[in-house]
Structures are given as C-alpha cells and as structure tokens.
Design an enzyme around this catalytic site. Structure first.
Site, PDB file in Angstrom:
ATOM      1  N   GLU A 182     -17.916 -37.623  19.562  1.00  0.00           N
ATOM      2  CA  GLU A 182     -17.872 -36.373  18.321  1.00  0.00           C
ATOM      3  C   GLU A 182     -17.035 -36.976  16.736  1.00  0.00           C
ATOM      4  O   GLU A 182     -17.206 -36.225  15.954  1.00  0.00           O
ATOM      5  CB  GLU A 182     -16.863 -35.387  18.858  1.00  0.00           C
ATOM      6  CG  GLU A 182     -15.465 -35.596  18.772  1.00  0.00           C
ATOM      7  CD  GLU A 182     -15.118 -36.221  20.162  1.00  0.00           C
ATOM      8  OE1 GLU A 182     -15.987 -36.945  20.898  1.00  0.00           O
ATOM      9  OE2 GLU A 182     -13.916 -36.346  20.697  1.00  0.00           O
ATOM     10  N   ASP A 239     -13.464 -17.223   2.713  1.00  0.00           N
ATOM     11  CA  ASP A 239     -13.508 -16.431   3.835  1.00  0.00           C
ATOM     12  C   ASP A 239     -13.334 -14.876   3.475  1.00  0.00           C
ATOM     13  O   ASP A 239     -14.137 -13.993   3.919  1.00  0.00           O
ATOM     14  CB  ASP A 239     -12.419 -16.657   5.060  1.00  0.00           C
ATOM     15  CG  ASP A 239     -12.414 -18.208   5.170  1.00  0.00           C
ATOM     16  OD1 ASP A 239     -13.410 -18.857   5.332  1.00  0.00           O
ATOM     17  OD2 ASP A 239     -11.254 -18.553   5.671  1.00  0.00           O
ATOM     18  N   LYS A 378     -15.609 -22.829   9.233  1.00  0.00           N
ATOM     19  CA  LYS A 378     -15.622 -23.012   7.687  1.00  0.00           C
ATOM     20  C   LYS A 378     -16.826 -23.346   7.003  1.00  0.00           C
ATOM     21  O   LYS A 378     -17.556 -22.895   5.963  1.00  0.00           O
ATOM     22  CB  LYS A 378     -14.552 -23.808   7.127  1.00  0.00           C
ATOM     23  CG  LYS A 378     -14.254 -23.468   5.588  1.00  0.00           C
ATOM     24  CD  LYS A 378     -12.664 -22.963   5.591  1.00  0.00           C
ATOM     25  CE  LYS A 378     -12.400 -22.717   4.115  1.00  0.00           C
ATOM     26  NZ  LYS A 378     -11.417 -21.480   4.281  1.00  0.00           N
TER      27      LYS A 378
END
Ligand code: XMP
Length: 522
Positions: A182, A239, A378
C-alpha cells in the site's frame, strides 16, 4: 447492519472489500489504495470481526492490515480465526501475514529486522504477482517474520535476506505478504492490490465516488422531507462546500449556509469563499464575528484553551441563528470517512489535540444531523467537488484548521503575531503557487511564537520575530513528511517575509516529520 458506514442499499451496488485494522497507520492507506483501484472498501476493527459478520456483510475480499504488535505479545490483537474458513479471499499484510501464519499453525519468530527498500525474488508464479518481474523492490518494516508457513501453504517470494516475503494456501485464496504493497515505496504495490481484487477475488462491480452524487442528493431529500430547513456551516474548505452544494441541490433555498469570520482566517479568504459559493448559486449568511472572537482570545496562551473558547463561541452563534429561525431542524456537517472511523470505530486511537469540529453542536442545538460525505476520503470529496463544478481554488485549497491562525501563534495570542502569521502564510502560499508546487503539498503555512532574533536593517540593529515555515506532504494528516522544497523557493519566501513584514528578522524551515511532531505548532 450499523457495523459498516455505507448503507446496505448503496453497498449492494458494489463489490465490498474489508480492511481489518490491527492498529497503526496503515489501514486507511490500504483502504484508499483499494478505492483508487475501484473497489469500495471499509475499515473494521479486528475485535469486531467475526466470520458471521463478514459473511453477512457480503464482502468479496478481506485485507488484514499491519500493526505495531507481535503476535506473541500478551495483548496482541487477534482476530476470530473462523474468518479464514469463510472461503472469502484474505490477504494479510505484515502483521496480518504473521497473524495468518500463527492462527493456522505456522511459526513466527523475532528476526534481524528488515526496514525500508528491500529486494524480493519470486520463487513461484501466481496471479497475485501478475505483471511483476522475477525480482522487484518492496518496502519492508518488520522485526518478526514467518519462520515456517502453516501446513498447506507455499512460499511465493523471498527477500534478499532470506525471509519469506509472500506465501499462499495451496487451494484456498489466503495470501500473506511481509512487505507493504500500500505504500508508494513499493512501486508495483498497486499492481498487486489490483491483481488481488480483480484476478483473485473477481471484483466486477466497481466504485467511483463521483457517480454517487445523484444518490446522495436524493438521500438528503428523503431524510429532510419537504418542509424543514437545513443549516450548514461553511468554512471555505472543500468538505463543507461540497456538503452545502449537495444540500442545496436536495432542498433548494431551504439551505441556510452560514460562514462565520472569526478573524483567524487566511488573507482574503472570507471574500474568496463568499464569491465561490455565490458562483454555485449559494448566498452565504456572512457573520462578521471577528470582534466577538478576538476579544475573548487576546492574551490566551494555551492553544487548547483557545480551541475551547472558539468552539463555544461558534456554538453560541449557531444557537442564535437557530433561535431566530425555528424552521431549521437539521445540521449538515462535512464529516468524512476518516473522521467517522477515528471517532470511535477504531480502538485505541489517541486524541492528541482536541480538534474542534461541529460534532458537539447538534445535541446542543436540538438539531438532527446529516453527514452526506461521511463515506468518502478527501481525494474522493475533491473528485465529487469537481463533478459539482466547485471552483478549483476551493477544490484544491489546503486543509485549514477550524480555529484557524489561533493554532499557528505560540505564546500569548496578540494581534501583532496574528498579523505576522497571516501575512507570512500568504507569502508561503503565493510562492509555492508560483513554483507550481501548491497542489503537490498537503499544507503550507507560517507560524510565529515569542522567540526573537537580532537583525540588522540598514545600519540599525533590530530585534524581530522568528517565523517558522512548515510545508508538509501527507495523505491524510495522520502522518506527514516535510516537503523537500527547492532552496530557491525557500530563499524567495524568506526574502519576501523579511522585507514585507518588518517585524520579522529570521525565517526558519521546520524539518521534523509527524510523528514525532504534529503538523500545527500547537
Ligand atoms: P496536527 O497538528 O494534529 O493536525 O498534526 C492534523 C490535521 O488537523 C488539523 N488541525 C485541526 N483541524 N481543528 C481542526 O479542524 C483543530 O483544532 C485542528 N488542529 C489541527 C491540521 O491543520 C492538520 O491538517
């Protein structure tokens, strides 16, 4: 099942992956990488995972994350081993790999340790490694290792130090890898995760956050109904802006979007935000509360105390708004997926700073809560923002703390230091933008405290502030590295700050990672 965040009717459209979190910082990274590959992924804590849960969730694949423990330590996080009998593919990473070995009868021991870039050799071809050469670079971070694989397992790869780097069960789709696919330092890590999802687990119904917009809008509409008004506190960040736009689409002018200027914003921010939202058809209620906030904050030394004061004042302002308009029955918040996970689902996550968000508000105000973007990371919120036509300066604006510049001034809060931080931060942002680096860093700002440095300006000695520049790279603010910005850019920043802000005589650059440091100075 409230064990997962995405409601069942949405989830049924995608193939689901579960990342079982064994502590540490890796779970979110794994989840984000899988989502980047089009696999809808959620994180669950190791101690809530049972075979039954996993089966009922309909998950197509599982990944067991890394973690800081040793499988043999007394408080080691251990998962219900029945999960390995469900027939659902499992990939263990680092600690997860060692846990598979120990749960299924292999042997784990303490070794010499492998840290950082390491070469691995494939000793057997497998669909998991499709597209890998026979020798590849990977990122390792472990002391324990699998000394003997469990019965029925085969070794697929070994490290240059002779440790097992990958193994799999002969018949079942159970894999373990000692390295971290990852992280970006494993160049073919994405290929491996993609192979795992598509070749091993057969994922076919792929996920794309921005395709969910219409569904989110109708979900909001259904929840709110045809009469109530919805309050959204817009901060200027991506956001809360996306939240406001979604609510606006759902309930039209029953959206009450409020922007509070607490006097701790970046230079020009208030005007930019009002203008950007107007371009999206949203008229902001612009509350100029600078005096209210600053009069309470001046002279306060402790940042946590400042956070408390700011949180309280925000709450008061919102209460006044709600009292004036009893049709407001809902509060929509820009809570994102990591916020949801950190606020409870993940065990042992320390609160290091009491981050102000509006979470305390709804109960106080007697409002019901909407969190339309709580499913997303995000970068997904940014893609949704682009799809909604949010102006780019908002989409790619750096995250900014709710208490604003109040957490970038150390020592007693004074108007002068606030102004120094504000103007210096503006210069940092401008110079980064000019060098084409603004988007490639996570946050960039200037902080100021009470340290002084003697300067010479003209022939005069003068004592001025020391300003610290902090520019960091990060994927989620949980960890961060200082950005290797070219010297010339730092030089321009320093020259401009000392010439345009006469009270400053020294500019320093912060070169400590998080951890052990944090991003904001206080
Ligand atoms: P630290 O400084 O803890 O920050 O490494 C991690 C991220 O959180 C932001 N931050 C805050 N955000 N209220 C917020 O809404 C706060 O009080 C606060 N303190 C830090 C910080 O900017 C970084 O992105």
């Amino acid at each position: 099942m409230d064990w997962l965040v995405l409601p069942e009717e949405f989830r049924n459209r995608y193939d689901l992956a579960l990342v079982v979190n064994f502590g540490g910082q890796y779970a979110h990274l794994i989840a984000r990488r899988l989502r980047e590959q089009g696999v809808y992924t959620e994180i669950v804590s190791y101690d809530t995972v049972t075979a039954e849960h996993v089966e009922r969730s309909g998950a197509r694949l599982l990944v067991l994350s890394g973690g800081p423990s040793s499988v043999y330590s007394p408080n080691a996080p251990i998962m219900d081993s029945g999960v390995l009998d469900t027939g659902i593919p499992v990939l263990g990473i680092c600690y997860g790999h060692q846990l598979i070995a120990s749960l299924l009868g292999g042997r784990v021991e303490r070794g010499r340790g492998e840290y950082g870039r390491t070469l691995v050799k494939l000793v057997e071809r497998d669909p998991l490694f499709e597209g890998w050469g026979s020798e590849e670079e990977v990122w390792m971070s472990h002391a324990d290792y699998v000394a003997e694989p469990p019965p029925g397992f085969r070794v697929l790869a070994v490290s240059e130090n002779g440790y097992i780097a990958a193994m799999r069960h002969e018949e079942k789709p159970i894999y373990g890898v000692q390295f971290h696919p990852e992280v970006r330092h494993t160049p073919k890590g994405d290929v491996l995760l993609r192979n795992y999802a598509y070749r091993v687990a057969g994922v076919s119904r792929t996920w794309k956050a921005e395709k969910l917009v219409e569904t989110l809008v109708s979900e909001i509409r259904r929840a709110v109904g045809g009469e109530d008004k919805v309050l959204v506190a817009v901060s200027g960040g991506v956001d809360s802006t996306v939240t406001a736009v979604l609510v606006r689409r759902a309930v039209g002018d029953r959206l009450v979007a409020v922007f509070v200027d607490h006097g701790l914003l970046r230079e020009g921010e208030a005007e930019e935000v009002v203008e950007a939202l107007r371009s999206l058809g949203i008229e902001l209620v612009h509350v100029d509360a600078r005096e209210r906030f600053l009069s309470k904050l001046m002279g306060v030394e402790d940042c946590e105390e400042r956070r408390r004061i700011i949180g309280e004042e925000f709450a008061r302002i919102f209460r006044e708004i709600v009292e004036r308009d009893p049709e407001i029955k809902w509060l929509a918040q820009g809570t994102t997926y990591p916020d949801i996970i950190e606020s409870g689902a993940v065990k042992g996550a320390d609160r290091i700073k009491s981050h102000h968000n509006v979470a305390g508000l709804p109960a106080w105000l007697g409002l019901r809560v909407l969190e339309p973007i709580k499913y997303f990371y995000k970068d997904e919120v940014r893609r949704i923002a682009e799809a909604l036509g949010v102006p780019k300066n908002i989409v790619y604006r750096h995250p900014f703390p709710g208490p604003g510049l109040a957490v970038r001034v150390m020592g007693k809060l004074t108007l002068e230091k606030l102004e120094v931080a504000r103007r210096a931060s503006r210069i940092v942002e401008e110079e980064l933008a000019r060098a084409g680096l603004y988007r490639s860093v996570w946050q960039a700002f200037a902080a100021v405290g009470d340290d002084r440095w003697v300067g010479v300006k003209g022939d005069q000695r003068s004592v001025g502030y020391v300003v610290t520049i902090r520019i960091v790279e990060s994927e989620d603010a949980m960890t961060a590295d200082w950005a290797r910005v070219p010297y010339e850019v730092l030089d321009r920043i320093s020259r401009r700050i000392t010439s345009e802000i006469p009270q400053v005589t020294m500019v320093t650059y912060a070169v400590t990672t998080k951890p052990p440091s944090t991003i904001e100075p206080c």
